[in-house]
Design a protein around this motif. Structure first.
Motif, PDB file in Angstrom:
ATOM      1  N   LEU A  73      30.734  62.410  28.411  1.00  0.00           N
ATOM      2  CA  LEU A  73      29.453  62.288  28.045  1.00  0.00           C
ATOM      3  C   LEU A  73      29.135  62.838  26.594  1.00  0.00           C
ATOM      4  O   LEU A  73      28.008  62.126  26.048  1.00  0.00           O
ATOM      5  CB  LEU A  73      28.747  63.112  29.100  1.00  0.00           C
ATOM      6  N   LEU A  74      29.620  63.737  26.353  1.00  0.00           N
ATOM      7  CA  LEU A  74      29.401  64.307  25.073  1.00  0.00           C
ATOM      8  C   LEU A  74      29.542  63.464  23.860  1.00  0.00           C
ATOM      9  O   LEU A  74      28.944  63.526  22.702  1.00  0.00           O
ATOM     10  CB  LEU A  74      30.263  65.655  24.937  1.00  0.00           C
ATOM     11  N   ASN A  75      30.707  62.692  24.100  1.00  0.00           N
ATOM     12  CA  ASN A  75      31.160  61.835  23.238  1.00  0.00           C
ATOM     13  C   ASN A  75      30.550  60.227  23.132  1.00  0.00           C
ATOM     14  O   ASN A  75      30.831  59.400  22.482  1.00  0.00           O
ATOM     15  CB  ASN A  75      32.730  61.568  23.103  1.00  0.00           C
ATOM     16  N   GLY A  76      29.773  60.271  24.128  1.00  0.00           N
ATOM     17  CA  GLY A  76      29.039  58.897  24.307  1.00  0.00           C
ATOM     18  C   GLY A  76      29.841  57.774  24.845  1.00  0.00           C
ATOM     19  O   GLY A  76      29.384  56.617  24.679  1.00  0.00           O
ATOM     20  N   VAL A  77      30.858  58.216  25.535  1.00  0.00           N
ATOM     21  CA  VAL A  77      31.664  57.240  26.151  1.00  0.00           C
ATOM     22  C   VAL A  77      31.116  56.509  27.326  1.00  0.00           C
ATOM     23  O   VAL A  77      31.101  55.381  27.525  1.00  0.00           O
ATOM     24  CB  VAL A  77      33.032  57.504  26.531  1.00  0.00           C
ATOM     25  N   PHE A  78      30.115  57.220  28.125  1.00  0.00           N
ATOM     26  CA  PHE A  78      29.311  56.886  28.951  1.00  0.00           C
ATOM     27  C   PHE A  78      28.073  57.388  29.234  1.00  0.00           C
ATOM     28  O   PHE A  78      27.874  58.428  28.549  1.00  0.00           O
ATOM     29  CB  PHE A  78      29.997  57.298  30.586  1.00  0.00           C
ATOM     30  N   GLU A  79      26.956  56.887  29.624  1.00  0.00           N
ATOM     31  CA  GLU A  79      25.759  57.209  29.444  1.00  0.00           C
ATOM     32  C   GLU A  79      25.191  57.955  30.559  1.00  0.00           C
ATOM     33  O   GLU A  79      24.347  58.982  30.785  1.00  0.00           O
ATOM     34  CB  GLU A  79      24.608  56.156  29.302  1.00  0.00           C
ATOM     35  N   GLN A  80      26.058  57.791  31.843  1.00  0.00           N
ATOM     36  CA  GLN A  80      25.419  58.406  33.341  1.00  0.00           C
ATOM     37  C   GLN A  80      26.708  59.335  33.810  1.00  0.00           C
ATOM     38  O   GLN A  80      27.793  58.843  33.657  1.00  0.00           O
ATOM     39  CB  GLN A  80      25.080  57.304  34.074  1.00  0.00           C
ATOM     40  N   LEU A  81      26.154  60.566  34.143  1.00  0.00           N
ATOM     41  CA  LEU A  81      26.892  61.484  34.665  1.00  0.00           C
ATOM     42  C   LEU A  81      27.981  60.702  35.736  1.00  0.00           C
ATOM     43  O   LEU A  81      28.860  61.106  35.889  1.00  0.00           O
ATOM     44  CB  LEU A  81      26.344  62.783  35.149  1.00  0.00           C
ATOM     45  N   GLU A  82      27.371  60.254  36.677  1.00  0.00           N
ATOM     46  CA  GLU A  82      28.141  59.740  37.773  1.00  0.00           C
ATOM     47  C   GLU A  82      29.213  58.761  37.457  1.00  0.00           C
ATOM     48  O   GLU A  82      30.291  58.764  37.754  1.00  0.00           O
ATOM     49  CB  GLU A  82      27.087  58.938  38.957  1.00  0.00           C
TER      50      GLU A  82
END
Length: 142
Positions: A73-82
């Motif tokens: 998440l911090l690196n913007g690889v994914f936008e959603q926690l799930e």
């Protein structure tokens, strides 16, 4: 590439620390309650303790998966926690469904997640085998 190696290596070190802490807590508990384990009914106690140890170590694996998800998440690889958590669990356990993937720029980090999972699952397995062996030896001595 170097950024992914540095991030991945740092997280691997972090998960090792997490699991050392979880294992140390188990060692402390087993040492403190060792005499209780050697009194009847031994098989029931051994089974309950093994279940508790497995659940405790799975909690450590869960913390590790959350750590990896946070990094994604911090690196913007994914936008959603799930999605980040799902991917980290599937990759950490080396299950790899393939329904969620990372873009080319983060494949090395994803691979390090899988390597980390292999190491930590192996470490947990070795710990459980050794702990059970010591419990069995202690119970046989009585």
């Amino acid at each position: 590439m170097l950024e992914q190696l540095l991030i991945g290596s740092s997280i691997i070190c972090g998960t090792v620390v997490i699991h050392v802490l979880f294992m140390e807590a188990l060692v402390y508990w087993l040492t403190k309650n060792g005499m209780w384990l050697t009194t009847p009914p031994r098989m029931i106690k051994r089974t309950l303790v093994l279940i508790a140890m497995v659940l405790w170590l799975v909690a450590g694996l869960t913390v590790s998966a959350w750590l990896w998800a946070g990094i994604y998440l911090l690196n913007g690889v994914f936008e959603q926690l799930e999605t980040a958590l799902y991917f980290s669990i599937v990759t950490f356990t080396t299950l790899g469904y393939g329904d969620v993937t990372v873009n080319e720029g983060w494949r090395i980090l994803a691979s390090l997640t899988a390597v980390n999972g292999l190491i930590i699952v192996g470490l947990n397995t070795a710990f459980l085998v050794e702990a059970l062996s010591r419990i069995n030896s202690a119970q046989g001595a009585k």
